[in-house]
Design a protein around this motif. Sequence first.
Motif, mmCIF file in Angstrom:
data_model
loop_
_atom_site.group_PDB
_atom_site.id
_atom_site.type_symbol
_atom_site.label_atom_id
_atom_site.label_comp_id
_atom_site.label_asym_id
_atom_site.label_seq_id
_atom_site.Cartn_x
_atom_site.Cartn_y
_atom_site.Cartn_z
ATOM 1 N N PRO A 282 30.897 -39.683 -8.618
ATOM 2 C CA PRO A 282 29.883 -38.981 -7.829
ATOM 3 C C PRO A 282 29.064 -37.959 -8.614
ATOM 4 C CG PRO A 282 31.895 -39.177 -6.566
ATOM 5 C CD PRO A 282 32.220 -39.626 -7.963
ATOM 6 N N VAL A 283 29.611 -37.430 -9.720
ATOM 7 C CA VAL A 283 28.828 -36.490 -10.526
ATOM 8 C C VAL A 283 27.570 -37.178 -11.051
ATOM 9 C CG1 VAL A 283 28.824 -35.068 -12.609
ATOM 10 C CG2 VAL A 283 30.871 -35.156 -11.168
ATOM 11 N N VAL A 284 27.716 -38.427 -11.488
ATOM 12 C CA VAL A 284 26.565 -39.197 -11.980
ATOM 13 C C VAL A 284 25.574 -39.446 -10.844
ATOM 14 C CG1 VAL A 284 25.838 -41.357 -13.066
ATOM 15 C CG2 VAL A 284 27.984 -40.260 -13.768
ATOM 16 N N LEU A 285 26.090 -39.765 -9.672
ATOM 17 C CA LEU A 285 25.212 -40.048 -8.535
ATOM 18 C C LEU A 285 24.515 -38.791 -8.031
ATOM 19 C CD1 LEU A 285 27.452 -42.523 -6.467
ATOM 20 C CD2 LEU A 285 25.595 -43.091 -8.042
ATOM 21 N N PHE A 286 25.215 -37.667 -8.068
ATOM 22 C CA PHE A 286 24.657 -36.428 -7.522
ATOM 23 C C PHE A 286 23.660 -35.749 -8.459
ATOM 24 C CE2 PHE A 286 28.123 -35.751 -4.237
ATOM 25 C CZ PHE A 286 27.239 -35.677 -3.174
ATOM 26 N N PHE A 287 23.770 -35.954 -9.757
ATOM 27 C CA PHE A 287 22.899 -35.236 -10.681
ATOM 28 C C PHE A 287 21.415 -35.414 -10.340
ATOM 29 C CE2 PHE A 287 20.336 -34.980 -14.558
ATOM 30 C CZ PHE A 287 20.608 -33.678 -14.945
ATOM 31 N N PRO A 288 20.911 -36.636 -10.115
ATOM 32 C CA PRO A 288 19.497 -36.760 -9.718
ATOM 33 C C PRO A 288 19.167 -35.989 -8.447
ATOM 34 C CG PRO A 288 20.379 -38.891 -10.382
ATOM 35 C CD PRO A 288 21.541 -37.960 -10.274
ATOM 36 N N MET A 289 20.124 -35.939 -7.506
ATOM 37 C CA MET A 289 19.875 -35.210 -6.266
ATOM 38 C C MET A 289 19.779 -33.712 -6.528
ATOM 39 S SD MET A 289 22.534 -37.204 -3.769
ATOM 40 C CE MET A 289 22.789 -38.963 -3.923
ATOM 41 N N TRP A 290 20.613 -33.202 -7.425
ATOM 42 C CA TRP A 290 20.552 -31.774 -7.758
ATOM 43 C C TRP A 290 19.224 -31.416 -8.420
ATOM 44 C CZ3 TRP A 290 25.950 -32.241 -10.466
ATOM 45 C CH2 TRP A 290 26.944 -32.342 -9.494
ATOM 46 N N MET A 291 18.663 -32.357 -9.171
ATOM 47 C CA MET A 291 17.397 -32.117 -9.865
ATOM 48 C C MET A 291 16.176 -32.390 -8.987
ATOM 49 S SD MET A 291 18.331 -31.068 -12.858
ATOM 50 C CE MET A 291 19.775 -30.321 -12.076
ATOM 51 N N SER A 292 16.388 -32.958 -7.802
ATOM 52 C CA SER A 292 15.259 -33.411 -6.979
ATOM 53 C C SER A 292 14.252 -32.317 -6.626
ATOM 54 C CB SER A 292 15.777 -34.089 -5.702
ATOM 55 O OG SER A 292 16.576 -33.203 -4.935
ATOM 56 N N PRO A 293 14.628 -31.034 -6.427
ATOM 57 C CA PRO A 293 13.598 -30.028 -6.138
ATOM 58 C C PRO A 293 12.596 -29.845 -7.268
ATOM 59 C CG PRO A 293 15.760 -29.213 -5.484
ATOM 60 C CD PRO A 293 15.985 -30.468 -6.251
ATOM 61 N N LEU A 294 12.968 -30.233 -8.491
ATOM 62 C CA LEU A 294 12.049 -30.127 -9.625
ATOM 63 C C LEU A 294 11.063 -31.283 -9.680
ATOM 64 C CD1 LEU A 294 14.654 -29.165 -12.404
ATOM 65 C CD2 LEU A 294 13.129 -27.616 -11.132
ATOM 66 N N LEU A 295 11.339 -32.348 -8.926
ATOM 67 C CA LEU A 295 10.569 -33.577 -9.088
ATOM 68 C C LEU A 295 9.821 -34.006 -7.844
ATOM 69 C CD1 LEU A 295 13.270 -35.596 -11.086
ATOM 70 C CD2 LEU A 295 11.359 -34.271 -12.003
ATOM 71 N N VAL A 296 10.325 -33.677 -6.666
ATOM 72 C CA VAL A 296 9.661 -34.110 -5.428
ATOM 73 C C VAL A 296 9.678 -32.972 -4.419
ATOM 74 C CG1 VAL A 296 10.253 -36.552 -5.722
ATOM 75 C CG2 VAL A 296 11.808 -35.049 -4.453
ATOM 76 N N GLU A 297 8.837 -33.107 -3.409
ATOM 77 C CA GLU A 297 8.836 -32.166 -2.298
ATOM 78 C C GLU A 297 9.170 -32.935 -1.033
ATOM 79 O OE1 GLU A 297 5.938 -28.948 -0.012
ATOM 80 O OE2 GLU A 297 5.366 -29.775 -1.972
ATOM 81 N N SER A 298 10.316 -32.620 -0.463
ATOM 82 C CA SER A 298 10.773 -33.342 0.724
ATOM 83 C C SER A 298 9.805 -33.155 1.884
ATOM 84 C CB SER A 298 12.169 -32.845 1.123
ATOM 85 O OG SER A 298 12.567 -33.416 2.346
ATOM 86 N N GLN A 299 9.647 -34.226 2.664
ATOM 87 C CA GLN A 299 8.775 -34.168 3.834
ATOM 88 C C GLN A 299 9.558 -33.865 5.105
ATOM 89 O OE1 GLN A 299 5.357 -34.446 3.269
ATOM 90 N NE2 GLN A 299 6.197 -34.346 1.191
ATOM 91 N N LYS A 300 10.903 -33.818 4.975
ATOM 92 C CA LYS A 300 11.748 -33.547 6.135
ATOM 93 C C LYS A 300 12.437 -32.202 5.957
ATOM 94 C CE LYS A 300 12.625 -38.307 7.549
ATOM 95 N NZ LYS A 300 13.665 -39.288 7.956
ATOM 96 N N PRO A 301 12.647 -31.467 7.053
ATOM 97 C CA PRO A 301 13.246 -30.135 6.946
ATOM 98 C C PRO A 301 14.632 -30.136 6.296
ATOM 99 C CG PRO A 301 12.318 -30.474 9.136
ATOM 100 C CD PRO A 301 12.245 -31.790 8.439
ATOM 101 N N ASP A 302 15.405 -31.205 6.522
ATOM 102 C CA ASP A 302 16.754 -31.246 5.969
ATOM 103 C C ASP A 302 16.817 -31.862 4.581
ATOM 104 O OD1 ASP A 302 16.229 -33.869 6.591
ATOM 105 O OD2 ASP A 302 18.030 -34.181 7.811
ATOM 106 N N GLY A 303 15.680 -32.268 4.023
ATOM 107 C CA GLY A 303 15.640 -32.837 2.680
ATOM 108 C C GLY A 303 16.232 -34.229 2.563
ATOM 109 N N SER A 304 16.468 -34.910 3.681
ATOM 110 C CA SER A 304 17.165 -36.195 3.653
ATOM 111 C C SER A 304 16.338 -37.328 3.052
ATOM 112 C CB SER A 304 17.622 -36.586 5.060
ATOM 113 O OG SER A 304 16.513 -36.707 5.937
ATOM 114 N N ASP A 305 15.037 -37.113 2.911
ATOM 115 C CA ASP A 305 14.201 -38.160 2.313
ATOM 116 C C ASP A 305 13.961 -37.934 0.826
ATOM 117 O OD1 ASP A 305 12.677 -35.902 2.602
ATOM 118 O OD2 ASP A 305 10.865 -36.952 3.213
ATOM 119 N N SER A 306 14.553 -36.876 0.239
ATOM 120 C CA SER A 306 14.243 -36.494 -1.141
ATOM 121 C C SER A 306 14.647 -37.572 -2.144
ATOM 122 C CB SER A 306 14.920 -35.166 -1.490
ATOM 123 O OG SER A 306 16.323 -35.243 -1.310
#
Length: 519
Positions: A282-306
């Motif tokens: 899961p560390v490998v799977l989660f790393f892109p998610m942890w970096m996602s605020p640097l790369l995309v802007e979520s369109q949903k309040p809970d960030g579930s589409d990031s």
Amino acid sequence: MNGLDWAVLIGYFGVMVAIGIWSHKRVDNVSDFFTAGGKMPWWLSGISHHMSGYSAVMFTGYAGIAYTYGVTSFVTWSFPIALGIAIGSKLFAPRINRLRSRLHVASPLEYLKNRYNLPTQQALAWSGMLLKIVDVGAKWAAIATLLSVFTGISLNQGILITGAITAVYCTIGGLWADALTELGQFVIQLLAGIAMFVAVVLKLNDKGIGFFGAWDEPELRGHGEPLVGPYGTVFLLAFLFIKLFEYNGGMLNQAQRYMATASAYEAERSARLSAILWLVWPVVLFFPMWMSPLLVESQKPDGSDSYGLMTEQLLPHGLLGLVIVGFFSHTMAMCSSDANAIAAVFTRDCAPVIWRRARTWTQGQGLRVARITTVVFLGLSMAAATQVNSPAFKDIITVVIKWVAGLMGPMAIPMMLGLLRPFRRSGPTAALTSWSMGLLAFWLVNYPISWQIEGGVPLQYQVSIPLAVSLVLYILIGYLKPEDTPERLAIIESVNTDGDGAAVAVPAEPRDASSPSGV
């Protein structure tokens, strides 16, 4: 998505159906359908156990937590699962395997009739099936949400597509089909996860952000803290305790993986492999998610589409299709294993009680009913999926964390602790009281009490109080009103005795018309 992505997706669906057809040849009776006849290799059981704990919720709900809070998504989710399974490898896995090898049952709940009594077994069976319908419904909604991001199809269409294909392979092939497809899904997940990890690292380099320097960026301020927001120490401890029961058999499908191995020792090895995978992968799977605020802007309040937005932006066609297949593989792995487990519970535990003809089914008739039950369960869970994001259930992560985690404890405690010698004094009174009062505590904490508190009851107490109430009552009533009869003690000893030789003789209750097994 373009033609190449669709080709990858359709090819994957074709392979899943082909595996189901091939597995059909290995299923001759109910035992084969539900427990693979006890012939599954430990490594396949371990990978299947690991994969059956994933779903697209990781790439929607938990991606939203990672987007909003950072590494707490790992610390309060996959880490407690890994630790819980590691503990359960000694505590529960060998004992659950002996349920099949010593007591000759095909459902994880089948032994409860003799360990407690028929009402206890039925209460846990029916409530467990209802909870699973809601749980799996959230999984269908998660994958349909992702599918809508990539293809634009509606939520209900996505639910129908994934549910129908899952129904084909898991209905005709049983647990063998589930395990073999989960092996293939693990390989797909490995390729897709590495592809996404590399793509994110390269994109960060393009922005002049180093692998470790990313945590100093303003967008990730506080994201390196292990326990933040509603996911604090109390939540972590509660979740660890919940996952100890849930991922070692409390939610039934993982128990089947332990039952499917040839021996108690192989069940233990299977659990250890699953624990290692949960700690590392899961560390490998989660790393892109942890970096996602640097790369995309979520369109949903809970960030579930990031995660979906990031995948679309970073991956070329073909690899995009592979990652989408990975989303499907997670959800189909968990949902198919849940469907098989619930079919086992209904066919072996519930049908013989409510339907007289079920008590005289032949092996062939039982197998047909098992397959029909699998389809019916999938249909009901797909119907529940259409209600996710409604006022009753709210969003996906609320269903998974609050409803499933909060309700699982009262149902799992009598089943799991009933296997252990220290709780041999706890009988049907303790089991039914702990179950019913745990459910009542869930309702009180989440509704009347929560309504009286500004902001509601904190999440960690919503999920921990029902389990705590059930646990305390189960132990306390066992000591105040011991019900350890010779028959119940014999069952406990049969699953606690070392070695895998001949089955220990269990003094059985007089067999009556309502008994679904010869235990």
